[in-house]
Enzyme design. Structure first.
Site, PDB file in Angstrom:
ATOM      1  N   HIS A 143      19.766  30.889 -11.315  1.00 14.51           N
ATOM      2  CA  HIS A 143      20.848  31.817 -11.435  1.00 14.51           C
ATOM      3  C   HIS A 143      21.778  31.951 -12.651  1.00 14.51           C
ATOM      4  O   HIS A 143      22.248  32.713 -12.974  1.00 14.51           O
ATOM      5  CB  HIS A 143      21.493  31.863 -10.047  1.00 14.51           C
ATOM      6  CG  HIS A 143      20.389  32.522  -8.753  1.00 14.51           C
ATOM      7  ND1 HIS A 143      19.699  33.393  -9.019  1.00 14.51           N
ATOM      8  CD2 HIS A 143      20.379  31.943  -7.745  1.00 14.51           C
ATOM      9  CE1 HIS A 143      18.928  33.563  -8.127  1.00 14.51           C
ATOM     10  NE2 HIS A 143      19.326  32.431  -7.223  1.00 14.51           N
ATOM     11  N   GLU A 172      -4.792  37.641 -18.801  1.00 14.27           N
ATOM     12  CA  GLU A 172      -4.271  36.157 -18.826  1.00 14.27           C
ATOM     13  C   GLU A 172      -5.214  35.128 -18.563  1.00 14.27           C
ATOM     14  O   GLU A 172      -4.890  33.895 -18.314  1.00 14.27           O
ATOM     15  CB  GLU A 172      -2.852  36.208 -17.751  1.00 14.27           C
ATOM     16  CG  GLU A 172      -3.297  36.901 -16.566  1.00 14.27           C
ATOM     17  CD  GLU A 172      -2.007  36.993 -15.731  1.00 14.27           C
ATOM     18  OE1 GLU A 172      -0.782  36.595 -16.161  1.00 14.27           O
ATOM     19  OE2 GLU A 172      -1.842  37.310 -14.700  1.00 14.27           O
ATOM     20  N   ASP A 174       0.308  32.848 -18.893  1.00 14.57           N
ATOM     21  CA  ASP A 174      -0.682  32.490 -18.174  1.00 14.57           C
ATOM     22  C   ASP A 174      -1.950  32.222 -19.169  1.00 14.57           C
ATOM     23  O   ASP A 174      -2.765  31.173 -18.974  1.00 14.57           O
ATOM     24  CB  ASP A 174      -1.196  33.064 -17.106  1.00 14.57           C
ATOM     25  CG  ASP A 174      -0.290  32.878 -15.812  1.00 14.57           C
ATOM     26  OD1 ASP A 174      -0.428  31.539 -15.572  1.00 14.57           O
ATOM     27  OD2 ASP A 174       0.141  33.372 -15.080  1.00 14.57           O
ATOM     28  N   CYS A 177       3.388  41.124 -22.213  1.00 18.13           N
ATOM     29  CA  CYS A 177       4.532  41.263 -21.354  1.00 18.13           C
ATOM     30  C   CYS A 177       4.843  39.735 -21.087  1.00 18.13           C
ATOM     31  O   CYS A 177       5.712  39.417 -20.218  1.00 18.13           O
ATOM     32  CB  CYS A 177       4.471  42.110 -19.794  1.00 18.13           C
ATOM     33  SG  CYS A 177       3.065  41.268 -19.039  1.00 18.13           S
TER      34      CYS A 177
HETATM   35  C1  PEP Z   1       2.200  35.797 -17.810  1.00 16.62           C
HETATM   36  O1  PEP Z   1       1.472  35.064 -17.336  1.00 16.62           O
HETATM   37  O2  PEP Z   1       2.493  35.883 -19.268  1.00 16.62           O
HETATM   38  C2  PEP Z   1       2.965  36.852 -17.125  1.00 16.62           C
HETATM   39  C3  PEP Z   1       3.636  37.913 -17.829  1.00 16.62           C
HETATM   40  O3  PEP Z   1       2.870  36.909 -15.674  1.00 16.62           O
HETATM   41  P1  PEP Z   1       4.004  35.677 -15.091  1.00 16.62           P
HETATM   42  O4  PEP Z   1       4.809  34.880 -16.071  1.00 16.62           O
HETATM   43  O5  PEP Z   1       4.487  36.507 -14.035  1.00 16.62           O
HETATM   44  O6  PEP Z   1       2.818  35.078 -14.484  1.00 16.62           O
HETATM   45 MG    MG Z   2       0.890  35.316 -15.145  1.00 20.46          MG
END
Ligand code: PEP
Ligand code: MG
Length: 557
Positions: free
Chosen positions: A186, A409, A433, A480
């Site tokens: 946080h 991923e 991932d 992302c």
């Molecule tokens: C990722 O794996 O890059 C992703 C964006 O998802 P998370 O980090 O939520 O697993």
């Molecule tokens: Mg992920």
């Protein structure tokens, strides 16, 4: 590279990229339960009353706060109302333990449970401990732990809970340094939200005498004690640079006008204002599992619909990519996670949930179908095969989704990106991932961070293969994962043909700046240089070498 080299330099993990110099102010430590604490006849009542007092105080602060802070304060107030926790403390008092000791022990039991669960739950231990500190202070008649500032200061604490933060006059907080905490805790989230430079995990900061000037550089991860003029000048230059970067609010595009929308990653509707304040053009990743981390049972369709509608409304017509529940591994959900998996990261997580709890996937798609607009896209996490992509797409379309995609991923999905993309309208690369699975490296193991590096040649190859498939099929391929928030990597991704970048809002300004100072052809050259390298460090150096020198200097690279 930072130039903070003078004075004693303590290191930690930086949040954001800014810097500040100011005298240090130490947050008042919490009182501890005394040894051999007596138990009076009213001790159990006193415990109840202290928890109630603390819960009410936190709820009042939550009511006065906004955004993320409101949410975390509200969640902390709920912890102070937790019947099981209070009953545990009271039981200990009734067995003869002093009240402050009983509260400390009861909280320690819960904290151990949260820590064992790992991930997000482990990071809530800070909130739990802040409830303990307030209740114990009340029981001992001691002042509430915290700090009142009288001048602009760098605030140092063992850890800073949302409740501590809410008590601070934020106009006087030049920076935050904590000895504990994590980059996604946080303290870090709130500092990021407020644009305050912050360092976590800085050993030794509490040994610095209050009032001593300290310079912090979040990008470099350093706190310089009693800095010389050179360091002060460097810090001021960084702060000015960050302010200049933040003043550019144009949509994401290369210097020659090739559009690359810059989007934000969010965990709830409450994150949207911060994303829009950083001029995100929409949301490229809504991690819906974050909404339900505290739920013991699967959320009802109506509750889900309400949460998704809130995000859609807050975005006011801008793009929103909703990811269906990614339960399991680092994001355990009580109602969805397989209890006995030996390798949860390789187990039933993400869309694989459709095998064990198909009704959960269906209910989420139903809720989304009820509230989606033309700018709502939906995607599934952890897709490994074209058949899974097809299965998700048919379920989502049946529920009314118009734009359906999947995350890439898992290396299998990147290697077969053409076949995957034939099943859906778009894909989004989750490089966190993708790096974990490509390099067979648990993303929670800090000591293996060198392997998890998105600059690893094998990871870059898979990103390039996915982008190439998108170009062949004329379909969007976004990124992302965290790698999108590195301005140098953003240039590589643009050069590979990635069509949008989604990141934490704090990273938007520098990525925007990097893109606007390079043409698409320059980005392509940068990407080719990175792909040709044989190691992660060589790849980054190769990319840096091909960057515009002035842009590089402004970014402090
Ligand atoms: C990722 O794996 O890059 C992703 C964006 O998802 P998370 O980090 O939520 O697993
Ligand atoms: Mg992920």
């Amino acid at each position: 590279m930072s130039t903070l080299v003078e004075g004693a330099v303590l290191s930690g993990i930086g949040v954001g990229r800014s810097a500040a110099v100011a005298p240090l102010a130490l947050v008042r430590p919490a009182p501890r339960a005394p040894e051999h604490e007596p138990v009076g006849p009213d001790a159990a009542d006193a415990v109840h009353a202290a928890f109630t007092h603390v819960a009410e105080g936190l709820a009042a602060r939550a009511a006065a706060a906004s955004g993320n802070l409101k949410e975390v304060l509200g969640a902390t107030a709920l912890m102070a109302k937790d019947r099981a926790l209070i009953a545990d403390a009271v039981k200990r008092v009734e067995a003869g333990t002093g009240p402050a000791t009983a509260v400390t022990e009861a909280v320690a039991g819960y904290a151990a449970m949260f820590e064992a669960a790992g991930g997000y739950l482990a990071e809530r231990v800070t909130d739990l401990n802040s409830v303990r500190d307030r209740v114990v202070a009340r029981l001992l008649g001691a002042p509430e732990p915290g700090l009142s500032l009288t001048e602009r200061s760098i605030v140092a604490a063992e850890d800073l809970s949302p409740a501590d933060t809410a008590a601070l006059d934020l106009d006087l907080v030049a920076g935050i340094v904590t000895e504990l905490g994590g980059p996604t805790g946080h303290t870090a989230i709130i500092a990021g939200q407020l644009g305050i430079p912050c360092l976590v995990r800085v050993a030794g900061i509490l040994d610095v005498a209050p009032g001593t000037p300290v310079a912090i550089d979040a990008a470099a991860g350093t706190a310089t004690v009693d800095p010389g003029q050179e360091v002060r000048d460097a810090v001021e230059a960084i702060a000015a640079r960050e302010a200049a970067l933040a003043s550019d609010t144009a949509p994401g595009a290369t210097k020659d006008g090739h559009a690359l929308p810059l989007l934000a990653n969010i965990g709830s509707a409450a994150d949207v204002p911060r994303a829009l304040a950083a001029h995100a053009e929409g949301v490229g990743l809504f991690r819906t599992e974050v909404l339900f981390l505290d739920e013991a049972t699967a959320p009802a369709v109506e509750d889900q619909a309400r949460a998704y509608r809130a995000a859609i409304e807050a975005l006011d017509g801008r793009k929103l990519v909703v990811r269906t529940l990614d339960a399991g591994a680092d994001k355990p959900l009580a109602f969805a996670t397989q209890p006995d998996e030996e390798n949860p990261a390789l187990g039933v997580r993400g869309f694989r949930l459709a095998r064990t709890l198909p009704e959960l996937v269906e209910s989420q798609l139903l809720a989304l179908g009820q509230v989606s607009t033309h700018s709502t896209w939906v995607m599934a996490p952890m897709i490994a095969t074209p058949a899974e992509a097809r299965d998700f797409a048919s379920r989502a379309r049946a529920a009314g989704a118009t734009t359906v995609g999947v995350m890439v991923e898992v290396p299998a999905a990147a290697l077969r990106a053409d076949a995957i993309l034939r099943e859906v309208d778009f894909v989004s690369l989750g490089t966190n991932d993708l790096a974990q699975y490509t390099m067979a490296t648990d993303r929670l193991r800090g000591e293996l961070a060198d392997l998890l590096d998105p600059w690893q040649p094998a990871v870059l190859d898979l990103v390039a293969a996915t982008a190439a498939a998108g170009r062949r099929l004329g379909k969007p391929v976004g990124v992302c994962g965290e790698s999108a928030s590195d301005p140098v990597m953003a240039l590589v991704l643009a050069g590979l043909g990635i069509t949008s970048l989604s990141m934490s809002p704090g990273a938007l300004a520098s990525v925007r700046f990097a893109l606007r100072h390079h043409t698409l052809a320059q980005c392509e050259a940068i990407a080719q240089a990175a792909l040709a390298a044989g190691s992660p460090s060589d790849a980054r150096v190769a990319a840096l070498t091909h960057m515009d020198p002035e842009a590089r200097a402004t970014l402090g690279l």
